[in-house]
Scaffold this active site. Structure first.
Site, PDB file in Angstrom:
ATOM      1  N   ARG A  71       0.832  -1.201   0.000  1.00  0.00           N
ATOM      2  CA  ARG A  71       0.000   0.000   0.000  1.00  0.00           C
ATOM      3  C   ARG A  71       0.867   1.252   0.000  1.00  0.00           C
ATOM      4  NH1 ARG A  71      -4.335  -0.501   4.543  1.00  0.00           N
ATOM      5  NH2 ARG A  71      -4.756   1.636   3.888  1.00  0.00           N
ATOM      6  N   GLN A 116     -10.510   9.596   8.016  1.00  0.00           N
ATOM      7  CA  GLN A 116     -10.209   8.204   8.369  1.00  0.00           C
ATOM      8  C   GLN A 116      -9.025   7.714   7.539  1.00  0.00           C
ATOM      9  OE1 GLN A 116     -14.250   5.932   8.804  1.00  0.00           O
ATOM     10  NE2 GLN A 116     -14.533   7.651   7.392  1.00  0.00           N
ATOM     11  N   HIS A 157      -7.548   7.367  12.102  1.00  0.00           N
ATOM     12  CA  HIS A 157      -7.055   5.984  11.990  1.00  0.00           C
ATOM     13  C   HIS A 157      -5.556   5.928  11.763  1.00  0.00           C
ATOM     14  CE1 HIS A 157     -11.377   4.529  10.873  1.00  0.00           C
ATOM     15  NE2 HIS A 157     -11.227   4.759  12.156  1.00  0.00           N
ATOM     16  N   CYS A 215       6.434   1.557  17.458  1.00  0.00           N
ATOM     17  CA  CYS A 215       6.768   0.317  18.159  1.00  0.00           C
ATOM     18  C   CYS A 215       5.479  -0.369  18.610  1.00  0.00           C
ATOM     19  CB  CYS A 215       7.631   0.626  19.379  1.00  0.00           C
ATOM     20  SG  CYS A 215       8.127  -0.868  20.251  1.00  0.00           S
ATOM     21  N   CYS A 247      13.585  -0.579  21.948  1.00  0.00           N
ATOM     22  CA  CYS A 247      13.234  -1.589  22.975  1.00  0.00           C
ATOM     23  C   CYS A 247      13.265  -3.016  22.447  1.00  0.00           C
ATOM     24  CB  CYS A 247      11.840  -1.292  23.557  1.00  0.00           C
ATOM     25  SG  CYS A 247      10.490  -1.798  22.467  1.00  0.00           S
ATOM     26  N   SER A 264     -17.997   5.122   3.586  1.00  0.00           N
ATOM     27  CA  SER A 264     -19.154   4.214   3.690  1.00  0.00           C
ATOM     28  C   SER A 264     -19.831   4.356   5.053  1.00  0.00           C
ATOM     29  CB  SER A 264     -18.695   2.767   3.492  1.00  0.00           C
ATOM     30  OG  SER A 264     -17.752   2.427   4.523  1.00  0.00           O
TER      31      SER A 264
HETATM   32  C1  BV8 Z   1     -12.379   0.727  18.267  1.00  0.00           C
HETATM   33  C2  BV8 Z   1      -6.810   0.261   9.351  1.00  0.00           C
HETATM   34  C3  BV8 Z   1     -12.472   0.669  20.619  1.00  0.00           C
HETATM   35  C4  BV8 Z   1      -6.003   1.310   8.786  1.00  0.00           C
HETATM   36  C5  BV8 Z   1      -9.169   0.457   9.604  1.00  0.00           C
HETATM   37  C6  BV8 Z   1     -19.040   0.449  17.716  1.00  0.00           C
HETATM   38  C7  BV8 Z   1     -18.239   1.272  18.512  1.00  0.00           C
HETATM   39  C8  BV8 Z   1     -16.882   1.071  18.593  1.00  0.00           C
HETATM   40  C9  BV8 Z   1     -16.271   0.050  17.838  1.00  0.00           C
HETATM   41  C10 BV8 Z   1     -17.046  -0.761  17.055  1.00  0.00           C
HETATM   42  C11 BV8 Z   1     -18.427  -0.569  16.996  1.00  0.00           C
HETATM   43  N1  BV8 Z   1     -18.918  -1.499  16.145  1.00  0.00           N
HETATM   44  C12 BV8 Z   1     -17.915  -2.269  15.660  1.00  0.00           C
HETATM   45  C13 BV8 Z   1     -16.757  -1.854  16.203  1.00  0.00           C
HETATM   46  C14 BV8 Z   1     -15.455  -2.456  15.932  1.00  0.00           C
HETATM   47  C15 BV8 Z   1     -14.772  -1.869  14.693  1.00  0.00           C
HETATM   48  C16 BV8 Z   1     -15.704  -1.610  13.556  1.00  0.00           C
HETATM   49  O1  BV8 Z   1     -16.153  -0.479  13.377  1.00  0.00           O
HETATM   50  N2  BV8 Z   1     -15.962  -2.611  12.743  1.00  0.00           N
HETATM   51  C17 BV8 Z   1     -16.839  -2.393  11.596  1.00  0.00           C
HETATM   52  C18 BV8 Z   1     -16.179  -2.999  10.347  1.00  0.00           C
HETATM   53  C19 BV8 Z   1     -18.184  -3.023  11.904  1.00  0.00           C
HETATM   54  N3  BV8 Z   1     -14.086  -0.647  15.073  1.00  0.00           N
HETATM   55  C20 BV8 Z   1     -12.842  -0.717  15.591  1.00  0.00           C
HETATM   56  O2  BV8 Z   1     -12.270  -1.765  15.837  1.00  0.00           O
HETATM   57  C21 BV8 Z   1     -12.154   0.605  15.872  1.00  0.00           C
HETATM   58  N4  BV8 Z   1     -11.602   0.608  17.195  1.00  0.00           N
HETATM   59  O3  BV8 Z   1     -13.573   0.736  18.173  1.00  0.00           O
HETATM   60  O4  BV8 Z   1     -11.692   0.810  19.469  1.00  0.00           O
HETATM   61  C22 BV8 Z   1     -12.503  -0.791  20.862  1.00  0.00           C
HETATM   62  C23 BV8 Z   1     -11.357  -1.369  21.362  1.00  0.00           C
HETATM   63  C24 BV8 Z   1     -11.380  -2.747  21.613  1.00  0.00           C
HETATM   64  C25 BV8 Z   1     -12.532  -3.498  21.354  1.00  0.00           C
HETATM   65  C26 BV8 Z   1     -13.671  -2.879  20.810  1.00  0.00           C
HETATM   66  C27 BV8 Z   1     -13.656  -1.530  20.565  1.00  0.00           C
HETATM   67  C28 BV8 Z   1     -10.982   0.801  14.926  1.00  0.00           C
HETATM   68  C29 BV8 Z   1     -11.475   1.135  13.562  1.00  0.00           C
HETATM   69  C30 BV8 Z   1     -10.294   1.419  12.615  1.00  0.00           C
HETATM   70  C31 BV8 Z   1     -10.011   0.174  11.850  1.00  0.00           C
HETATM   71  N5  BV8 Z   1      -8.970   0.413  10.868  1.00  0.00           N
HETATM   72  N6  BV8 Z   1      -8.159   0.369   8.779  1.00  0.00           N
HETATM   73  C32 BV8 Z   1      -5.730   0.939   7.364  1.00  0.00           C
HETATM   74  O5  BV8 Z   1      -5.186  -0.157   7.113  1.00  0.00           O
HETATM   75  O6  BV8 Z   1      -6.069   1.769   6.506  1.00  0.00           O
HETATM   76  S1  BV8 Z   1     -10.745   0.588   8.993  1.00  0.00           S
HETATM   77  C33 BV8 Z   1     -10.780   1.108   7.373  1.00  0.00           C
HETATM   78  O7  BV8 Z   1     -12.153   1.508   7.159  1.00  0.00           O
HETATM   79  C34 BV8 Z   1      -9.954   2.344   7.039  1.00  0.00           C
HETATM   80  O8  BV8 Z   1      -9.321   2.930   8.142  1.00  0.00           O
HETATM   81  C35 BV8 Z   1     -11.009   3.312   6.494  1.00  0.00           C
HETATM   82  O9  BV8 Z   1     -10.636   4.589   6.743  1.00  0.00           O
HETATM   83  C36 BV8 Z   1     -12.193   2.907   7.265  1.00  0.00           C
HETATM   84  C37 BV8 Z   1     -13.527   3.396   6.745  1.00  0.00           C
HETATM   85  O10 BV8 Z   1     -13.638   3.046   5.376  1.00  0.00           O
HETATM   86  P1  BV8 Z   1     -13.971   4.236   4.347  1.00  0.00           P
HETATM   87  O11 BV8 Z   1     -12.894   5.247   4.441  1.00  0.00           O
HETATM   88  O12 BV8 Z   1     -15.357   4.695   4.547  1.00  0.00           O
HETATM   89  O13 BV8 Z   1     -13.799   3.507   2.950  1.00  0.00           O
HETATM   90  P2  BV8 Z   1     -14.857   2.544   2.225  1.00  0.00           P
HETATM   91  O14 BV8 Z   1     -14.108   1.848   1.135  1.00  0.00           O
HETATM   92  O15 BV8 Z   1     -15.587   1.751   3.249  1.00  0.00           O
HETATM   93  O16 BV8 Z   1     -15.917   3.554   1.565  1.00  0.00           O
HETATM   94  C38 BV8 Z   1     -15.481   4.383   0.508  1.00  0.00           C
HETATM   95  C39 BV8 Z   1     -16.632   5.310   0.163  1.00  0.00           C
HETATM   96  O17 BV8 Z   1     -16.171   6.219  -0.828  1.00  0.00           O
HETATM   97  C40 BV8 Z   1     -17.844   4.597  -0.432  1.00  0.00           C
HETATM   98  O18 BV8 Z   1     -19.015   5.122   0.128  1.00  0.00           O
HETATM   99  C41 BV8 Z   1     -17.750   4.925  -1.935  1.00  0.00           C
HETATM  100  O19 BV8 Z   1     -19.021   4.996  -2.525  1.00  0.00           O
HETATM  101  C42 BV8 Z   1     -17.111   6.268  -1.888  1.00  0.00           C
HETATM  102  N7  BV8 Z   1     -16.388   6.680  -3.101  1.00  0.00           N
HETATM  103  C43 BV8 Z   1     -15.749   5.893  -3.997  1.00  0.00           C
HETATM  104  N8  BV8 Z   1     -15.191   6.682  -4.951  1.00  0.00           N
HETATM  105  C44 BV8 Z   1     -15.470   7.979  -4.621  1.00  0.00           C
HETATM  106  C45 BV8 Z   1     -16.228   7.973  -3.438  1.00  0.00           C
HETATM  107  N9  BV8 Z   1     -16.669   9.105  -2.848  1.00  0.00           N
HETATM  108  C46 BV8 Z   1     -16.350  10.267  -3.444  1.00  0.00           C
HETATM  109  N10 BV8 Z   1     -15.629  10.365  -4.580  1.00  0.00           N
HETATM  110  C47 BV8 Z   1     -15.169   9.237  -5.190  1.00  0.00           C
HETATM  111  N11 BV8 Z   1     -14.461   9.346  -6.341  1.00  0.00           N
END
Ligand code: BV8
Length: 256
Positions: A78, A105, A125, A133, A158, A197
């Site tokens: 990436r 994000q 994020h 680390c 570390c 999304s």
């Molecule tokens: C956490 C890593 C506390 C970095 C990512 C409720 C509350 C709290 C937590 C949760 C909850 N429910 C579930 C959870 C757990 C989980 C979660 O949300 N799971 C989901 C999948 C159900 N959340 C977590 O684990 C978070 N931490 O809550 O901590 C905790 C601690 C311990 C135990 C429990 C809780 C951490 C979340 C971060 C995860 N890391 N990635 C990396 O490698 O990049 S997530 C990943 O998704 C990326 O970070 C990204 O930023 C994020 C969101 O995705 P989007 O950016 O929206 O991208 P996507 O492809 O989905 O959508 C793109 C959009 O663009 C579409 O709508 C498309 O139509 C549009 N588009 C396309 N082309 C265009 C466009 N728009 C405009 N112009 C265009 N040209």
């Protein structure tokens, strides 16, 4: 909401809404960087990251601890993608709004490359441009060479493993950044949501939070999912196509 199209007044309504808003911020996801050539996560196309890779095998602590080489290899792939791309028109017009805060994000630095001051970008994020680390008690951090990122290696301070400075599933968001993002969204007149999304929490909850505190919400996305239901105005289209006419001539601020 009527979706934006060349022949309806959605864009004009959104411009009027922004023009009369004192406090505006942008909240973005992978869609903002799509027109730069970076894959999104969940788009319904074969290039989307989660179409090809299983996030639970790559974007979580368990995945890293089970197969660190595989995870580092994926992030370095990436990074090589990011090294070859540039900001698109959407990044540039957002950057021109120098008084507006960017809550994102995204782990890329295309907003900063487009000219947004680093302190104006809240990376919920984390950042793929840095390694940290994996030992949470050690604060070692270093900038990564995107063109030639190192393979799996140990922390020089570390001895624990180094890993990308991104927030994995199950990890908390950076506390100060997350607090400031929530505080800002509770004081807005308008939140401009671009290319997310809105499926990953707690970040996606900012949209509801902003609305609960009285903010209007404008969504820019060709195929908006959840975010669409929170939108006062939904502009259906690519960010690079909609943001330039949407923001032309406006002078938006998050903290006037
Ligand atoms: C956490 C890593 C506390 C970095 C990512 C409720 C509350 C709290 C937590 C949760 C909850 N429910 C579930 C959870 C757990 C989980 C979660 O949300 N799971 C989901 C999948 C159900 N959340 C977590 O684990 C978070 N931490 O809550 O901590 C905790 C601690 C311990 C135990 C429990 C809780 C951490 C979340 C971060 C995860 N890391 N990635 C990396 O490698 O990049 S997530 C990943 O998704 C990326 O970070 C990204 O930023 C994020 C969101 O995705 P989007 O950016 O929206 O991208 P996507 O492809 O989905 O959508 C793109 C959009 O663009 C579409 O709508 C498309 O139509 C549009 N588009 C396309 N082309 C265009 C466009 N728009 C405009 N112009 C265009 N040209």
């Amino acid at each position: 909401m009527e979706p934006y199209s060349d022949n309806n007044d959605g864009l004009l309504q959104a411009r009027e809404l922004l023009a009369r808003s004192q406090r505006v911020a942008a909240f973005s996801g992978a869609g903002l960087s799509a027109e730069s050539g970076l894959a999104t996560f969940r788009d319904p196309d074969p290039d989307a990251l989660w179409s090809r890779f299983d996030p639970t095998e790559l974007a979580s602590v368990d995945a890293f601890e089970a197969n660190p080489e595989r995870v580092i290899e994926w992030y370095n792939w990436r990074r090589s993608m990011l090294a070859g791309v540039r900001p698109n028109a959407a990044h540039r017009v957002l950057a021109a709004q120098s008084r507006m805060i960017q809550i994102t994000q995204n782990v890329d630095n295309l907003l900063e490359q487009a000219g947004v001051a680093p302190k104006q970008v809240y990376h919920l994020h984390g950042s793929i441009l840095h390694d940290i680390c994996h030992n949470s008690a050690c604060d070692y951090r270093e900038l990564v060479q995107l063109e030639n990122p190192s393979p799996l290696r140990d922390c020089p301070r570390c001895g624990a493993r180094l890993r990308p400075a991104v927030v994995w599933f199950g990890e908390n968001l950076p506390a100060k950044t997350w607090y400031r993002a929530q505080q800002l969204c509770a004081e807005l007149d308008c939140l401009l949501v671009v290319g997310t999304s809105a499926t990953v929490y707690p970040a996606a909850g900012l949209i509801t939070l902003a609305r609960q505190y009285g903010s209007s919400v404008i969504v820019v996305d060709p195929n908006a999912g959840e975010a669409r239901y929170a939108a006062d105005i939904y502009l259906a289209g690519a960010a690079g196509r909609i943001l330039p006419p949407l923001l032309a001539g406006l002078d938006l601020a998050s903290n006037p």
